[in-house]
Design an enzyme around this catalytic site. Structure first.
Site, PDB file in Angstrom:
ATOM      1  N   TYR A 114       0.792  -1.101   0.047  1.00 36.32           N
ATOM      2  CA  TYR A 114      -0.048   0.075  -0.127  1.00 36.32           C
ATOM      3  C   TYR A 114       1.008   1.373   0.081  1.00 36.32           C
ATOM      4  O   TYR A 114       1.925   1.283   0.793  1.00 36.32           O
ATOM      5  CB  TYR A 114      -0.815   0.052   1.253  1.00 36.32           C
ATOM      6  CG  TYR A 114      -1.867   1.465   1.359  1.00 36.32           C
ATOM      7  CD1 TYR A 114      -2.953   1.203   0.515  1.00 36.32           C
ATOM      8  CD2 TYR A 114      -1.486   2.344   1.968  1.00 36.32           C
ATOM      9  CE1 TYR A 114      -3.729   2.102   0.407  1.00 36.32           C
ATOM     10  CE2 TYR A 114      -2.397   3.376   1.950  1.00 36.32           C
ATOM     11  CZ  TYR A 114      -3.479   3.415   1.252  1.00 36.32           C
ATOM     12  OH  TYR A 114      -4.297   4.594   1.073  1.00 36.32           O
ATOM     13  N   TRP A 116       1.148   5.595  -1.633  1.00 33.29           N
ATOM     14  CA  TRP A 116       0.519   6.817  -2.868  1.00 33.29           C
ATOM     15  C   TRP A 116       1.657   6.912  -3.755  1.00 33.29           C
ATOM     16  O   TRP A 116       1.445   7.474  -4.936  1.00 33.29           O
ATOM     17  CB  TRP A 116       0.469   7.915  -1.950  1.00 33.29           C
ATOM     18  CG  TRP A 116      -1.218   8.243  -1.518  1.00 33.29           C
ATOM     19  CD1 TRP A 116      -1.688   7.420  -0.725  1.00 33.29           C
ATOM     20  CD2 TRP A 116      -1.760   9.316  -1.997  1.00 33.29           C
ATOM     21  NE1 TRP A 116      -3.046   7.573  -0.857  1.00 33.29           N
ATOM     22  CE2 TRP A 116      -3.268   9.037  -1.573  1.00 33.29           C
ATOM     23  CE3 TRP A 116      -1.884  10.204  -2.805  1.00 33.29           C
ATOM     24  CZ2 TRP A 116      -4.383   9.824  -1.660  1.00 33.29           C
ATOM     25  CZ3 TRP A 116      -2.840  11.229  -2.801  1.00 33.29           C
ATOM     26  CH2 TRP A 116      -4.178  10.886  -2.225  1.00 33.29           C
TER      27      TRP A 116
HETATM   28  N1  LIG Z   1      -2.188   7.745  12.383  1.00 31.54           N
HETATM   29  C1  LIG Z   1      -2.548   7.723  11.186  1.00 31.54           C
HETATM   30  N2  LIG Z   1      -2.034   7.087  10.359  1.00 31.54           N
HETATM   31  C2  LIG Z   1      -2.314   7.083   8.922  1.00 31.54           C
HETATM   32  C3  LIG Z   1      -3.329   7.887   8.427  1.00 31.54           C
HETATM   33  C4  LIG Z   1      -4.043   8.706   9.563  1.00 31.54           C
HETATM   34  O1  LIG Z   1      -5.048   9.562   9.255  1.00 31.54           O
HETATM   35  N3  LIG Z   1      -3.593   8.674  10.943  1.00 31.54           N
HETATM   36  N4  LIG Z   1      -3.878   7.952   7.332  1.00 31.54           N
HETATM   37  C5  LIG Z   1      -3.490   6.781   6.398  1.00 31.54           C
HETATM   38  C6  LIG Z   1      -3.824   7.225   5.091  1.00 31.54           C
HETATM   39  S1  LIG Z   1      -5.229   7.751   4.750  1.00 31.54           S
HETATM   40  C7  LIG Z   1      -2.805   6.923   4.007  1.00 31.54           C
HETATM   41  S2  LIG Z   1      -3.237   6.843   2.358  1.00 31.54           S
HETATM   42  C8  LIG Z   1      -1.407   6.496   4.431  1.00 31.54           C
HETATM   43  C9  LIG Z   1      -0.378   6.955   3.752  1.00 31.54           C
HETATM   44  O2  LIG Z   1       0.886   6.320   3.809  1.00 31.54           O
HETATM   45  P1  LIG Z   1       1.765   6.151   2.436  1.00 31.54           P
HETATM   46  O3  LIG Z   1       0.912   6.178   0.908  1.00 31.54           O
HETATM   47  O4  LIG Z   1       2.515   4.847   2.624  1.00 31.54           O
HETATM   48  O5  LIG Z   1       2.560   7.390   2.501  1.00 31.54           O
HETATM   49  P2  LIG Z   1       3.528   8.126   1.490  1.00 31.54           P
HETATM   50  O6  LIG Z   1       4.613   8.823   2.306  1.00 31.54           O
HETATM   51  O7  LIG Z   1       2.760   8.818   0.460  1.00 31.54           O
HETATM   52  O8  LIG Z   1       4.612   6.695   0.947  1.00 31.54           O
HETATM   53  C10 LIG Z   1       4.892   6.956  -0.184  1.00 31.54           C
HETATM   54  C11 LIG Z   1       6.225   6.295  -0.498  1.00 31.54           C
HETATM   55  O9  LIG Z   1       6.568   6.039  -1.809  1.00 31.54           O
HETATM   56  C12 LIG Z   1       7.777   6.392  -2.044  1.00 31.54           C
HETATM   57  N5  LIG Z   1       7.737   6.745  -3.641  1.00 31.54           N
HETATM   58  C13 LIG Z   1       7.338   7.774  -4.160  1.00 31.54           C
HETATM   59  N6  LIG Z   1       7.444   7.694  -5.636  1.00 31.54           N
HETATM   60  C14 LIG Z   1       8.014   6.577  -5.688  1.00 31.54           C
HETATM   61  C15 LIG Z   1       8.399   5.982  -6.990  1.00 31.54           C
HETATM   62  O10 LIG Z   1       8.165   6.390  -8.107  1.00 31.54           O
HETATM   63  N7  LIG Z   1       8.771   4.457  -6.818  1.00 31.54           N
HETATM   64  C16 LIG Z   1       9.136   3.946  -5.678  1.00 31.54           C
HETATM   65  N8  LIG Z   1       9.597   2.758  -5.610  1.00 31.54           N
HETATM   66  N9  LIG Z   1       8.540   4.627  -4.507  1.00 31.54           N
HETATM   67  C17 LIG Z   1       8.241   6.037  -4.399  1.00 31.54           C
HETATM   68  C18 LIG Z   1       8.114   7.734  -1.307  1.00 31.54           C
HETATM   69  O11 LIG Z   1       9.232   8.042  -1.084  1.00 31.54           O
HETATM   70  C19 LIG Z   1       7.214   7.278  -0.009  1.00 31.54           C
HETATM   71  O12 LIG Z   1       8.367   6.830   1.170  1.00 31.54           O
HETATM   72  O13 LIG Z   1      -1.059   6.687   5.993  1.00 31.54           O
HETATM   73  C20 LIG Z   1      -2.298   6.096   6.606  1.00 31.54           C
HETATM   74  N10 LIG Z   1      -1.630   6.322   8.062  1.00 31.54           N
HETATM   75  N1  LIG Z   2      -2.046  18.314   2.664  1.00 33.75           N
HETATM   76  C1  LIG Z   2      -2.280  16.906   2.544  1.00 33.75           C
HETATM   77  N2  LIG Z   2      -3.569  16.519   1.896  1.00 33.75           N
HETATM   78  C2  LIG Z   2      -3.976  15.308   1.920  1.00 33.75           C
HETATM   79  C3  LIG Z   2      -3.201  14.157   2.383  1.00 33.75           C
HETATM   80  C4  LIG Z   2      -2.074  14.695   2.941  1.00 33.75           C
HETATM   81  O1  LIG Z   2      -1.054  13.973   3.234  1.00 33.75           O
HETATM   82  N3  LIG Z   2      -1.559  16.094   2.871  1.00 33.75           N
HETATM   83  N4  LIG Z   2      -3.603  12.926   2.363  1.00 33.75           N
HETATM   84  C5  LIG Z   2      -4.755  12.681   1.531  1.00 33.75           C
HETATM   85  C6  LIG Z   2      -5.248  11.331   2.004  1.00 33.75           C
HETATM   86  S1  LIG Z   2      -4.499  10.054   1.794  1.00 33.75           S
HETATM   87  C7  LIG Z   2      -6.464  11.075   2.587  1.00 33.75           C
HETATM   88  S2  LIG Z   2      -7.065   9.589   3.114  1.00 33.75           S
HETATM   89  C8  LIG Z   2      -7.230  12.319   3.219  1.00 33.75           C
HETATM   90  C9  LIG Z   2      -7.779  12.303   4.412  1.00 33.75           C
HETATM   91  O2  LIG Z   2      -8.779  13.082   4.645  1.00 33.75           O
HETATM   92  P1  LIG Z   2      -9.778  13.023   6.118  1.00 33.75           P
HETATM   93  O3  LIG Z   2      -9.448  11.554   6.442  1.00 33.75           O
HETATM   94  O4  LIG Z   2     -10.969  13.538   5.981  1.00 33.75           O
HETATM   95  O5  LIG Z   2      -8.558  13.770   6.951  1.00 33.75           O
HETATM   96  P2  LIG Z   2      -7.846  13.753   8.278  1.00 33.75           P
HETATM   97  O6  LIG Z   2      -6.725  14.741   8.020  1.00 33.75           O
HETATM   98  O7  LIG Z   2      -7.502  12.727   8.735  1.00 33.75           O
HETATM   99  O8  LIG Z   2      -8.860  14.400   9.451  1.00 33.75           O
HETATM  100  C10 LIG Z   2      -9.560  15.731   9.088  1.00 33.75           C
HETATM  101  C11 LIG Z   2     -10.074  16.182  10.430  1.00 33.75           C
HETATM  102  O9  LIG Z   2     -11.032  15.382  11.050  1.00 33.75           O
HETATM  103  C12 LIG Z   2     -11.311  15.668  12.354  1.00 33.75           C
HETATM  104  N5  LIG Z   2     -11.585  14.532  13.092  1.00 33.75           N
HETATM  105  C13 LIG Z   2     -11.073  13.399  13.511  1.00 33.75           C
HETATM  106  N6  LIG Z   2     -11.727  12.392  14.151  1.00 33.75           N
HETATM  107  C14 LIG Z   2     -12.989  12.947  14.170  1.00 33.75           C
HETATM  108  C15 LIG Z   2     -14.065  12.388  14.481  1.00 33.75           C
HETATM  109  O10 LIG Z   2     -14.366  11.371  15.126  1.00 33.75           O
HETATM  110  N7  LIG Z   2     -15.191  13.287  14.601  1.00 33.75           N
HETATM  111  C16 LIG Z   2     -15.202  14.470  13.687  1.00 33.75           C
HETATM  112  N8  LIG Z   2     -16.324  15.071  13.506  1.00 33.75           N
HETATM  113  N9  LIG Z   2     -14.075  15.030  13.386  1.00 33.75           N
HETATM  114  C17 LIG Z   2     -12.960  14.221  13.445  1.00 33.75           C
HETATM  115  C18 LIG Z   2      -9.993  15.910  12.625  1.00 33.75           C
HETATM  116  O11 LIG Z   2     -10.055  17.231  13.486  1.00 33.75           O
HETATM  117  C19 LIG Z   2      -8.999  16.349  11.489  1.00 33.75           C
HETATM  118  O12 LIG Z   2      -8.363  17.334  11.468  1.00 33.75           O
HETATM  119  O13 LIG Z   2      -6.331  13.566   2.906  1.00 33.75           O
HETATM  120  C20 LIG Z   2      -5.771  13.540   1.664  1.00 33.75           C
HETATM  121  N10 LIG Z   2      -5.325  15.064   1.540  1.00 33.75           N
HETATM  122 MO   LIG Z   3      -5.298   7.951   2.447  1.00 38.36          MO
END
Ligand SMILES: Nc1nc2c(c(=O)[nH]1)N[C@H]1C(S)=C(S)[C@@H](COP(=O)(O)OP(=O)(O)OC[C@H]3O[C@@H](n4cnc5c(=O)[nH]c(N)nc54)[C@H](O)[C@@H]3O)O[C@H]1N2
Ligand SMILES: Nc1nc2c(c(=O)[nH]1)N[C@H]1C(S)=C(S)[C@@H](COP(=O)(O)OP(=O)(O)OC[C@H]3O[C@@H](n4cnc5c(=O)[nH]c(N)nc54)[C@H](O)[C@@H]3O)O[C@H]1N2
Ligand SMILES: [Mo]
Length: 750
Positions: A114, A116
């Site tokens: 998994y 991005w």
């Molecule tokens: N506590 C907490 N944890 C969370 C979340 C949260 O809300 N709270 N959110 C979760 C969510 S929704 C997500 S999507 C994940 C995100 O987690 P990830 O998607 O794992 O985070 P990224 O940092 O985007 O990781 C992408 C990696 O790919 C590498 N990369 C970039 N381009 C390339 C390429 O072309 N080739 C190769 N081989 N590598 C490359 C980058 O250097 C990076 O290390 O985190 C999750 N974790």
């Molecule tokens: N700049 C930037 N943008 C991103 C990303 C990034 O890494 N950087 N990641 C992208 C990805 S992979 C994803 S999945 C999305 C995530 O999008 P979301 O999952 O919607 O976003 P989060 O940033 O995890 O949380 C947004 C807000 O939800 C509120 N929140 C947390 N728990 C609760 C709850 O139980 N109830 C309520 N009402 N509010 C709550 C918190 O205050 C938090 O600031 O964002 C995307 N956009």
């Molecule tokens: Mo995500």
């Protein structure tokens, strides 16, 4: 010296890049973006950073003792690597892949991987890995995403369509909201920080400008969230305890039911199961009336406010929206189901600007109406292995091979994994309870990673291949929800000895005996031409003229005529009009307020209708007497997950990451703004930098994701990664998603 400026795109949108000879020296905004993201500012420093992986590298003990030497696995993450020439490292990796295929079978290879990765239609790391493994007999895959696993499980049961389809297609456009909505009730906000980003890119960042429009038109905007900043400025902020939205919605539903504000006709014609739910709502079935006072005692929102809001929602055209964060929590299925139930009771589903909308603001592109075009895909081929796991259950899988688990009505067993292959993701950033993952990570015999940087995951691998970044190779950028198409030129040559993921896999496939199947005889440039020509052809069939590949490269980017400013399709309109002629694909053909299917699974953590189920960690839990602060760990505003982190960490004062606390919580702990603090619970602890702000409610702290996990000998993280603290448990047996937002901690001065 040759200086050039060209445009490229990324998950956070387009930008211009200036190069001098072989170095990126500057970035600037893409002129046509009304509100460009600043994420690329650190790109020049990150791309040329000392933490780039220079050469193929193999962990010392693995190289010396081989994969079967179990003791040396404990050294993952704590041992040096030996740099090898490409040919030698490729030979070793190909032989190891074949050994595992032959002696344990492809069911022992985990390629879920998994993450991005980077934008770009061809050089997408996961697609490359999946095609490679499929050509070699398949792999154990992972299902759904960290982002929306609970939603992806629950929504098809309720609305009879995939969650992602509903979110992209059956949704009110911004324009339709502006034209019709009177009350916008946003659970979890609509977050301009998050809508900076979308998979594959978002070129026009419009969330803020739409909110200005909503304000101008007098639309009432209510942000129900622990943080004021979860919506653009100007909304009414209604703080709510994290994890309790279902309780508040039940309170709203109670008022709507008891005051006769229901749309009985809609419930009768378009939904099933309301009567069973009503017995729960009134307390007939469990003895607890879900009155506003009951809700208030759980969610912290005053009963009077709940009553008034319910009446406003019934009296005006109301759109209920939910961020994704609500379902990235224990029992995250419930608020998504309960919001659908509430919207059905109001009976505005199928009316313009009314009903329900999931995911606005979570990523950019949602609410923007763009005609869909197919093509520009790199075929991944069929996976002959049928075994898969819910994406966030990776540590369970590694720790419990062969053990049973439930997932959305199926009883499954975890596979026994010998080889983990990761490409384009950073599990030691994204997974919950990283110390537990660290333990689980000792299980496989071999771990292979492709990475541009020495991330926490690369450091914990056995074989690391240096990958190019998106700026070092030619690609095409295009996202489904966006009208632009970009040529992404190779701006600089590969840094160090980095190679493209495609070229690495082509070499490995050749050595492992399936080279031709993987490449079909094409170079990466030939693939780009082939994918583009197919896209051009398919677009022409939809009467969209697309320039030739050469012309497009000359132009650098094109704006395709697929934007429709006045998106006229009202979501669910036909179904509302005549549910017999246009039924949903649920068993009843209607919106399922009670689901026989889900009830038949017998899950205590996801019964047959939306239910308030207290999570194990929330402010009302027994555990809160020990750890009295709720930690939310949102996405970082200044970056994308853990990407480009090396350059941010170099900026004085940026690390450890900032933890936001309410002034009252800070004062009670003698914590001052900017001081070093320790965020802790009984799982672990992490350093952070205190940011004191009245924009977060008392009792809640926010530590964004994205810091590179860097534990010391005691496991204390020095950078501020919240996943040292979060709990690694599925949302429920239905969704088995990540419960990242359900976490209790305390904070003390460090
Ligand atoms: N506590 C907490 N944890 C969370 C979340 C949260 O809300 N709270 N959110 C979760 C969510 S929704 C997500 S999507 C994940 C995100 O987690 P990830 O998607 O794992 O985070 P990224 O940092 O985007 O990781 C992408 C990696 O790919 C590498 N990369 C970039 N381009 C390339 C390429 O072309 N080739 C190769 N081989 N590598 C490359 C980058 O250097 C990076 O290390 O985190 C999750 N974790
Ligand atoms: N700049 C930037 N943008 C991103 C990303 C990034 O890494 N950087 N990641 C992208 C990805 S992979 C994803 S999945 C999305 C995530 O999008 P979301 O999952 O919607 O976003 P989060 O940033 O995890 O949380 C947004 C807000 O939800 C509120 N929140 C947390 N728990 C609760 C709850 O139980 N109830 C309520 N009402 N509010 C709550 C918190 O205050 C938090 O600031 O964002 C995307 N956009
Ligand atoms: Mo995500």
């Amino acid at each position: 010296m040759t200086t050039k400026t060209r445009t490229t795109t990324s998950h956070w949108g387009a930008f211009n890049v200036t190069t001098e000879n072989d170095r990126i020296v500057g970035v600037s905004d893409f002129e046509l973006d009304p509100n460009p993201s600043a994420i690329s500012k650190v790109l020049p420093a990150a791309v040329h950073h000392e933490s780039r992986v220079a050469k193929p590298s193999i962990r010392k003990s693995w190289l010396e003792h081989g994969p079967s030497h179990a003791q040396s696995r404990e050294l993952r993450g704590a041992e040096e690597f030996v740099e090898l020439p490409w040919d030698e490292a490729l030979d070793i990796a190909a032989a190891e892949i074949n050994r595992v295929r032959q002696s344990h079978g492809n069911e022992s290879i985990f390629g879920g991987s998994y993450g991005w990765a980077s934008a770009g239609r061809f050089h997408h790391a996961l697609g490359q890995l999946h095609r490679f493994l499929n050509c070699g007999g398949g792999y154990v895959a992972s299902v759904a995403s960290y982002s929306t696993a609970a939603a992806q499980a629950i929504i098809p049961h309720v609305f009879g369509m995939p969650f992602l389809k509903m979110m992209w297609s059956e949704i009110n456009s911004w324009q339709m909201i502006a034209d019709n909505t009177q009350t916008l009730v946003m659970f979890g906000g609509i977050n301009p920080k998050n809508s900076q980003v979308s998979m594959g890119g978002v070129t026009h960042h419009e969330t803020n400008s739409w909110f200005k429009e909503f304000e101008k038109r007098g639309i009432k905007r209510i942000n129900i969230s622990p943080q004021r900043t979860d919506t653009p400025d100007g909304a009414t902020w209604q703080p709510i305890k994290p994890g309790t939205d279902t309780a508040m919605m039940l309170g709203l539903a109670y008022v709507i039911n008891s005051e006769g504000l229901l749309d009985e006709q809609f419930l009768e014609r378009n939904t099933t199961g309301f009567e069973i739910f009503r017995q729960y709502l009134t307390g007939e079935s469990d003895g607890i009336a879900k009155m506003p006072e009951w809700a208030a005692s759980l969610c912290g929102v005053e009963a009077k406010i709940i009553r008034e809001l319910a009446r406003t929602m019934a009296a005006t055209r109301t759109l209920i929206t939910l961020s994704w964060s609500l379902q990235r929590a224990e029992h995250g299925e419930q608020p998504y189901w309960m919001a659908a139930t509430l919207a059905a009771m109001l009976g505005q589903i199928g009316l313009p600007g009314g009903g329900i909308g999931y995911g606005y603001g979570a990523i950019g592109g949602i609410g923007i109406s763009v005609k869909r075009l197919s093509g520009l895909t790199f075929p991944q081929m069929q996976n002959p292995v049928k075994q898969s796991i819910p994406v966030a259950r990776i540590a369970d899988m590694l720790l419990q091979p062969g053990e049973p688990f439930n997932f959305n009505g199926k009883a499954l067993n975890y596979p026994d994994i010998k080889l983990v292959y990761w490409c384009g993701g950073n599990p030691f950033h994204h997974h919950q309870d990283l110390n537990r993952l660290n333990q689980a990570w000792q299980q496989p015999e071999t771990i292979i990673v492709h990475e541009p940087w020495w991330t926490a995951t690369a450091k914990r691998a056995d074989i690391v291949f240096p990958a190019t970044t998106a700026y070092e190779r030619h690609d095409i950028g295009r996202a489904q929800g966006d009208s632009y198409l970009f040529d992404m030129p190779a701006l600089i040559p590969p840094v160090g000895e980095a190679r493209d993921d495609y070229d690495i896999f082509a070499e490995l496939a050749q050595r492992a005996g399936f080279g031709e199947a993987f490449t079909e005889g094409r170079s990466s440039e030939a693939w780009l031409q082939h994918m583009y020509d197919e896209f051009r052809h398919e677009s022409a069939e939809q009467s969209i003229d697309v320039p030739t590949f050469d012309e497009m490269q000359q132009k650098n980017w094109i704006d395709l005529p697929v934007r429709d400013a006045r998106f006229s399709d009202v979501p669910f309109a036909a179904f509302r009009e005549d549910p017999t002629a246009a039924p949903l694909s649920t068993p009843s053909g209607k919106i399922e307020i009670f689901s026989e299917t889900i009830a038949s699974f017998g899950y205590d953590d996801c019964p047959g209708h939306a239910t308030w189920l207290p999570p194990r960690e929330w402010l009302g839990a027994e555990r809160a007497t020990q750890f009295p602060l709720h930690l939310v760990s949102p996405q970082p505003g200044d970056k994308l997950h853990s990407q480009l982190e090396c350059a941010i960490a170099d900026i004085p004062g940026e690390r450890p990451a900032p933890v936001t606390l309410n002034p009252a919580d800070a004062a009670a702990r003698s914590i001052t703004h900017g001081s070093l603090v320790c965020v802790f619970n009984d799982r672990c602890e992490s350093l952070a930098r205190a940011k004191i702000s009245a924009d977060i409610m008392p009792g809640v702290v926010a530590l964004p994701t994205g810091a590179w996990f860097s534990p010391d000998a005691n496991g204390t993280d020095s950078q501020g990664n919240p996943n040292t603290l979060t709990r690694d448990v599925g949302t429920s047996q239905l969704g088995q998603g990540s419960s990242a937002h359900s976490c209790l901690v305390d904070v003390k001065p460090a």
